[in-house]
Scaffold this motif. Structure first.
Motif, PDB file in Angstrom:
ATOM      1  N   THR A  40       0.869  -1.186   0.000  1.00 40.96           N
ATOM      2  CA  THR A  40       0.000   0.000   0.000  1.00 40.96           C
ATOM      3  C   THR A  40       0.898   1.227   0.000  1.00 40.96           C
ATOM      4  N   ALA A  41       0.341   2.315  -0.502  1.00 43.28           N
ATOM      5  CA  ALA A  41       1.155   3.513  -0.671  1.00 43.28           C
ATOM      6  C   ALA A  41       1.709   4.014   0.658  1.00 43.28           C
ATOM      7  N   ASP A  42       1.038   3.717   1.763  1.00 42.90           N
ATOM      8  CA  ASP A  42       1.510   4.251   3.041  1.00 42.90           C
ATOM      9  C   ASP A  42       2.030   3.153   3.978  1.00 42.90           C
ATOM     10  N   ALA A  43       2.508   2.067   3.396  1.00 38.95           N
ATOM     11  CA  ALA A  43       3.027   0.982   4.228  1.00 38.95           C
ATOM     12  C   ALA A  43       4.222   1.445   5.052  1.00 38.95           C
ATOM     13  N   ALA A  44       5.013   2.333   4.507  1.00 35.61           N
ATOM     14  CA  ALA A  44       6.181   2.845   5.222  1.00 35.61           C
ATOM     15  C   ALA A  44       6.474   4.219   4.671  1.00 35.61           C
ATOM     16  N   LEU A  45       7.176   5.010   5.451  1.00 33.94           N
ATOM     17  CA  LEU A  45       7.625   6.303   4.949  1.00 33.94           C
ATOM     18  C   LEU A  45       8.989   6.068   4.293  1.00 33.94           C
ATOM     19  N   PRO A  46       9.041   6.097   2.972  1.00 34.11           N
ATOM     20  CA  PRO A  46      10.313   5.754   2.334  1.00 34.11           C
ATOM     21  C   PRO A  46      11.399   6.776   2.677  1.00 34.11           C
ATOM     22  N   ARG A  47      12.573   6.258   2.938  1.00 31.34           N
ATOM     23  CA  ARG A  47      13.711   7.144   3.170  1.00 31.34           C
ATOM     24  C   ARG A  47      13.974   7.967   1.920  1.00 31.34           C
ATOM     25  N   VAL A  48      14.341   9.195   2.111  1.00 31.21           N
ATOM     26  CA  VAL A  48      14.785  10.014   0.993  1.00 31.21           C
ATOM     27  C   VAL A  48      16.227   9.598   0.698  1.00 31.21           C
ATOM     28  N   PRO A  49      16.563   9.313  -0.570  1.00 31.61           N
ATOM     29  CA  PRO A  49      17.952   8.917  -0.840  1.00 31.61           C
ATOM     30  C   PRO A  49      18.913   9.995  -0.342  1.00 31.61           C
ATOM     31  N   GLY A  50      19.878   9.604   0.432  1.00 30.85           N
ATOM     32  CA  GLY A  50      20.814  10.558   1.011  1.00 30.85           C
ATOM     33  C   GLY A  50      22.017  10.779   0.112  1.00 30.85           C
ATOM     34  N   MET A  51      22.873  11.678   0.564  1.00 29.63           N
ATOM     35  CA  MET A  51      24.110  11.997  -0.147  1.00 29.63           C
ATOM     36  C   MET A  51      24.907  10.751  -0.508  1.00 29.63           C
ATOM     37  N   LYS A  52      25.150   9.936   0.516  1.00 25.73           N
ATOM     38  CA  LYS A  52      26.029   8.779   0.322  1.00 25.73           C
ATOM     39  C   LYS A  52      25.425   7.814  -0.681  1.00 25.73           C
ATOM     40  N   GLU A  53      24.118   7.600  -0.557  1.00 26.35           N
ATOM     41  CA  GLU A  53      23.443   6.655  -1.447  1.00 26.35           C
ATOM     42  C   GLU A  53      23.500   7.164  -2.890  1.00 26.35           C
ATOM     43  N   ILE A  54      23.304   8.449  -3.065  1.00 27.20           N
ATOM     44  CA  ILE A  54      23.303   9.003  -4.420  1.00 27.20           C
ATOM     45  C   ILE A  54      24.714   8.968  -5.005  1.00 27.20           C
ATOM     46  N   LEU A  55      25.683   9.371  -4.202  1.00 26.10           N
ATOM     47  CA  LEU A  55      27.053   9.396  -4.729  1.00 26.10           C
ATOM     48  C   LEU A  55      27.604   7.982  -4.903  1.00 26.10           C
ATOM     49  N   GLY A  56      27.085   7.035  -4.110  1.00 22.89           N
ATOM     50  CA  GLY A  56      27.586   5.666  -4.205  1.00 22.89           C
ATOM     51  C   GLY A  56      26.845   4.822  -5.242  1.00 22.89           C
ATOM     52  N   ALA A  57      25.769   5.385  -5.806  1.00 21.80           N
ATOM     53  CA  ALA A  57      24.903   4.577  -6.688  1.00 21.80           C
ATOM     54  C   ALA A  57      25.652   4.062  -7.913  1.00 21.80           C
ATOM     55  N   ALA A  58      26.517   4.904  -8.457  1.00 17.63           N
ATOM     56  CA  ALA A  58      27.185   4.533  -9.711  1.00 17.63           C
ATOM     57  C   ALA A  58      28.131   3.349  -9.509  1.00 17.63           C
ATOM     58  N   LYS A  59      28.500   3.098  -8.257  1.00 15.89           N
ATOM     59  CA  LYS A  59      29.467   2.021  -8.001  1.00 15.89           C
ATOM     60  C   LYS A  59      28.794   0.663  -7.854  1.00 15.89           C
ATOM     61  N   LYS A  60      27.463   0.651  -7.757  1.00 13.62           N
ATOM     62  CA  LYS A  60      26.774  -0.631  -7.575  1.00 13.62           C
ATOM     63  C   LYS A  60      26.555  -1.313  -8.927  1.00 13.62           C
ATOM     64  N   PRO A  61      26.499  -2.649  -8.920  1.00 11.82           N
ATOM     65  CA  PRO A  61      26.413  -3.359 -10.198  1.00 11.82           C
ATOM     66  C   PRO A  61      25.026  -3.281 -10.844  1.00 11.82           C
ATOM     67  N   THR A  62      25.036  -3.116 -12.155  1.00 11.53           N
ATOM     68  CA  THR A  62      23.801  -3.156 -12.945  1.00 11.53           C
ATOM     69  C   THR A  62      23.983  -4.196 -14.039  1.00 11.53           C
TER      70      THR A  62
END
Lengths: 311, 258, 380
Positions: free
Chosen positions: B179-201
């Motif tokens: 459901t849309a309100d099952a949880a309050l999703p975390r806002v992607p933080g600095m570290k997550e955004i800057l680290g995103a490119a290093k994760k495998p796709t």
């Protein structure tokens, strides 16, 4: 795939199937109800004016209707009817997904009108989250359609309930059920609805909107952020594509910007009044009367005027 | 435990242009993680963190869904890795075909215990694909999910039903729509955004997935702009609010709706 | 020249937008302004999302960050209508992370994580401000202790802070450049008293006078090297001017958006006032100023990232943005007419807060003093 001329409805352990039957009946030469769920639901369906009832048997204690997905898919695929109409509800969509997977059909959701063109089913539905309407003809295979289930139907001479073996069920078991007290509200039949959205700054200020609803003799409702973002208003009062759809004479939208997802739920209102502080709010393009202004100033004035007019 | 988040890279219809004949022009609308999906990322991450699980993002669609920005936008939301099927053969594909491709990808990922999805997509809004996916996989599907936890080999799911909340234990793999309100999703933080490119796709080839060819089961007849009731669109003068309120009340009285 | 954002910048702004919508709506800011409170819960949320350690060294959990990204984020927070909501506290904390001892660093990072103000900068004095040679507060080292005496004034956020970063001089050293040291002094130190100064701008940051009367602390309160206080303080001044400029830009944009929306809806003589050319002229000139500010801020940040010498650039940028930002807010106020000055309207708050930036962080005039000297020197 050749299909028969039958129309089927899928019943998901819920006897309120008036809408399903009404949608399906004109589309086939005979009407068959496929019931997953309790016997009492199958018996109610049998007395609802159908030609046949196929029942998947009494569920064991704690087995939810979703466990019957593969059985529903198999039975429908074997019968290959012209059309299957199922409820656009949480469990209904699970069963319709099973039908789609078994037949390769697309589930046509949000259908507003069903008709026959020769022996082909034509479906009109909202697409793009409600921004456009589209008519499609189902040219091959079974038409699978999700519609609002509607109310209960009774009074017809009951037909026999044919029990069939569901085969293996999915491993699901309900172990607990907690009832949350809910104030009954029937927005669907309300003549006047006052909806409030993000423009409201604090929960306490809901009193203002409740007062306006009372002054207008209507029900309080809200847009999604107030029911799901902050939980100030009960979910059962939330209007929009994934909430309630209303058809009142008067809808007053207060502090609601008019996102498409909201408007889909209120478009059938005879008259729409919008109050919003942002003159660019999209709701002003879809209202009969608009007032640009701070709701905290406008709402008390409106409540006073409504009250005076109605007394 | 291997958890897949099935999400959609989609544009908001609010940004699309609808022509007078009901044709929709999406060219000016920008893609994003569909607005009902962040909650699925959150449920998946919370579940993974409690049982040392792994979260794999999965999205399928036209070639345009695979951009560096789109990858990072998903990977910054708590994924460990990302799998995509991006092929123009999927442009405008219907829900059943999208579900079939998702199912093919889930099988290709292998050993998946649970797929978590949002309740709906922002651009289509049918609320159907996740449950069709469940059936394609031969798994159980549950809608309106508020929470999920692991208990030994089972998943314990809390879902909303009319008038309450049910706890459902799933003994096998399952597809959950949150459901849309099952949880309050975390806002992607600095570290997550800057680290995103290093994760495998990993980009899967559509042709290599065992997905049946699309069957043309429906043919378009016509499109139309929804009838918005030809609203009158009378703007009342905000400078004199009491007069505006009186004018509105009189008009509503006259048309008999108040 | 590339005026586009990187993927990361775009995603950061999107995240920040979500966070602002959730944690810093206008009602929250209006309450802070009314009650003269710091945006603690918002800062804590920012910190939890990793924005609170931007540019800190990685060993302190920080994330490396370029100046362009920093000003983009500062501008975005300001565009929400929040004054000094983001950026400056990070630059100030950098002073401690760079020069402080381990205890000081740990303490400061803890306050930041809780969304609190880690320290206030105790620089300005009744007789000294930009003219630091006139500084009168003394710090006398003796027996492993330091004793402070003197008065600081117009100190921002000291009442909400746990510490004061005091600039004080050793009376025994002649050269003022070598006499000044930096100290971290707890606000509850015996002998330290305050006097609140009520003001008509910047309500979310308190201001006060601080009196130090034989405040005596262990020498470990020294930050960095004795006698190097001024050099340490100057280290981030250029970036600080840039962040202030970005803050002015964001708040001016906010005022402009409010005014333009109001002009489009306010009807007079049967038409929205936005259809009158005199209003359009205002909006046009405001838009030009905003574009100039934006280009000035972004290019200056870009120069920082390229390692180019800023020389007077930071001062020019700060002066322009503080002045142009206030001009935009003033015209916005004019468009709102009588409504604009009523208490509780956002434009009135923006107007007040932007006015403060014409002296906060250095007056318009001292920026001329800094830049003017440099310009003449470059052409001599």
């Amino acid at each position: 795939m050749n299909v028969s001329s039958q129309a089927w409805v899928v019943v998901a352990d819920d006897a309120t199937i008036g809408g399903l039957l009404g949608a399906a009946r004109p589309l086939g030469t005979s009407l068959v109800a496929l019931v997953a769920g309790r016997r009492e639901v199958a018996e109610a369906a049998a007395a609802a004016g159908v030609d046949r009832v196929v029942w998947l048997g009494e569920p064991a204690d704690g087995v939810p209707v979703e466990a019957y997905g593969p059985a529903v898919g198999r039975v429908v695929a074997e019968a290959a009817p012209r059309v299957v109409v199922g409820p656009a509800t949480d469990s209904g969509r699970v069963l319709l997904g099973a039908v789609a997977a078994a037949t390769g059909a697309v589930v046509l959701a949000g259908a507003s009108e069903l008709s026959l063109d020769g022996d082909k089913v034509v479906v009109e539905r909202a697409v793009g989250g409600g921004i456009a309407l589209r008519r499609d003809r189902v040219v091959a295979g079974t038409a699978v359609v999700a519609v609002a289930p509607g109310g209960t139907v009774a009074g017809a001479a009951p037909v026999a309930v044919e029990e069939v073996d569901p085969g293996p069920l999915l491993a699901l078991r309900v172990t607990d059920r907690r009832v949350t007290p809910r104030v009954g509200v029937d927005l669907g039949s309300a003549k006047t609805v006052v909806g409030v959205g993000r423009g409201l700054k604090a929960r306490e200020d809901l009193a203002l909107i409740e007062d306006l609803a009372a002054a207008a003799g209507g029900e309080l409702a809200c847009s999604r952020p107030l029911a799901e973002g902050v939980d100030w208003v009960g979910k059962e009062r939330y209007l929009g594509i994934s909430g309630q759809t209303i058809t009142p004479d008067l809808y007053v939208a207060v502090g609601i910007s008019g996102q498409i997802q909201h408007m889909v739920g209120v478009r059938e209102a005879t008259t729409i009044v919008a109050v919003n502080s942002d003159p660019h709010a999209p709701i002003f393009r879809e209202c009969d009367y608009g007032i640009v202004g701070d709701l905290y100033t406008v709402v008390p004035l409106l409540a006073e005027a409504f009250r005076a007019a109605r007394s | 435990m291997k958890i897949v988040v099935a999400y959609k890279w989609a544009a908001n219809p609010q940004d699309a242009e609808v022509g007078p004949d009901g044709t929709v022009d999406w060219s000016r609308a920008k893609g994003a993680v569909s607005e009902y999906d962040p909650v699925a990322f959150e449920l998946a991450r919370v579940l993974a963190d409690t049982c040392a699980g792994e979260v794999v993002g999965l999205t399928v669609g036209a070639a345009a869904i695979d951009t560096p920005l789109a990858r990072k936008a998903a990977l910054s939301r708590g994924l460990d890795s990302l799998v995509m099927v991006a092929d123009d053969a999927l442009r405008g594909a219907d829900g059943t075909r999208i579900a079939a491709v998702l199912a093919g990808a889930v099988r290709a990922i292998g050993d998946v215990d649970v797929v978590v999805a949002g309740e709906s997509s922002v651009d289509v809004g049918d609320r159907q694909v996740a449950m069709t996916l469940a059936a394609q996989l031969g798994w159980a599907g549950l809608n309106a999910v508020r929470a999920v936890t692991a208990d030994g080999g089972s998943l314990v799911v809390e879902r909303e039903v009319a008038g309450g909340v049910e706890t459902v234990v799933a003994g096998g793999p399952v597809v959950l729509a949150a459901t849309a309100d099952a949880a309050l999703p975390r806002v992607p933080g600095m570290k997550e955004i800057l680290g995103a490119a290093k994760k495998p796709t990993q980009v899967l080839d559509l042709a290599a997935l065992d997905v049946p060819a699309p069957a043309d089961t429906i043919a378009p007849v016509s499109t139309a702009r929804p009838d918005t009731g030809n609203r009158q669109g009378v703007m009342l003068d905000a400078a004199d609010l009491p007069a505006a309120a009186a004018q509105l009340t009189a008009a509503l009285r006259q048309s008999g709706v108040l | 020249m590339d005026f586009g954002l990187t993927d990361e910048q775009e995603l950061l702004l999107e995240s920040l937008g979500d966070l602002l919508e959730r944690e810093c709506p206008e009602s929250y800011i209006a309450d802070l302004d009314l009650n003269h409170q710091q945006p603690t819960s918002f800062r804590k949320a920012m910190n939890d999302a990793g924005f609170g350690s931007l540019g800190f060294p990685e060993e302190y959990g920080g994330t490396p960050c370029d100046a362009v990204t920093l000003v983009l984020l500062a501008e975005r927070v300001a565009r929400q209508g929040l004054n000094n909501g983001y950026g400056l506290e990070l630059l100030q904390a950098t002073d401690i992370l760079e020069f402080g001892n381990e205890d000081q660093k740990r303490e400061i990072l803890g306050y930041l994580a809780a969304g609190e103000v880690p320290f206030a900068l105790g620089f300005t004095e009744p007789g000294a401000g930009s003219d630091n040679s006139a500084m009168a507060t003394t710090a006398v080292h003796h027996d492993g202790l330091v004793t402070f005496n003197g008065t600081k004034t117009l100190i921002t956020s000291a009442l909400a802070s746990k510490n004061l970063l005091v600039m004080a001089k050793d009376p025994a050293v002649e050269n003022p450049r070598e006499a000044i040291s930096m100290y971290l002094v707890p606000m509850d130190s015996p002998g330290l008293t305050t006097n609140r100064l009520d003001k008509i701008v910047w309500h979310i940051s308190d201001s006060c006078e601080i009196f130090m009367d034989d405040v005596t602390l262990p020498e470990s309160c020294l930050v960095g090297v004795k006698g190097a206080g001024f050099k340490q303080l100057m280290r981030n001044f250029e970036l600080e001017r840039l962040v202030i400029a970005a803050n002015c830009l964001g708040q001016a944009q906010c005022a402009f958006d409010d005014a333009a929306s109001y002009a489009a809806q306010r009807v007079q003589f049967g038409k929205p006032i936005g259809s009158f050319q005199l209003i359009q002229l205002k909006l046009t000139d405001m838009a030009i100023k905003l574009e100039n500010m934006r280009n000035f801020v972004y290019r200056t940040a870009w120069m920082v990232d390229q390692g180019l010498p800023l020389k007077s650039q930071g001062a020019l940028c700060k002066r322009y943005c503080a002045m142009a930002g206030f001009e935009v807010a003033d015209e916005a106020m004019q468009i709102f007419g009588g409504v604009g000055v009523t208490v509780g309207t956002r434009v009135s708050r923006l107007w007040r807060d932007l006015r403060g930036h014409r002296f906060g962080g250095g007056t318009d005039e001292i920026m001329v003093h800094i830049a003017g000297r440099q310009i003449v020197k470059d052409h001599s």
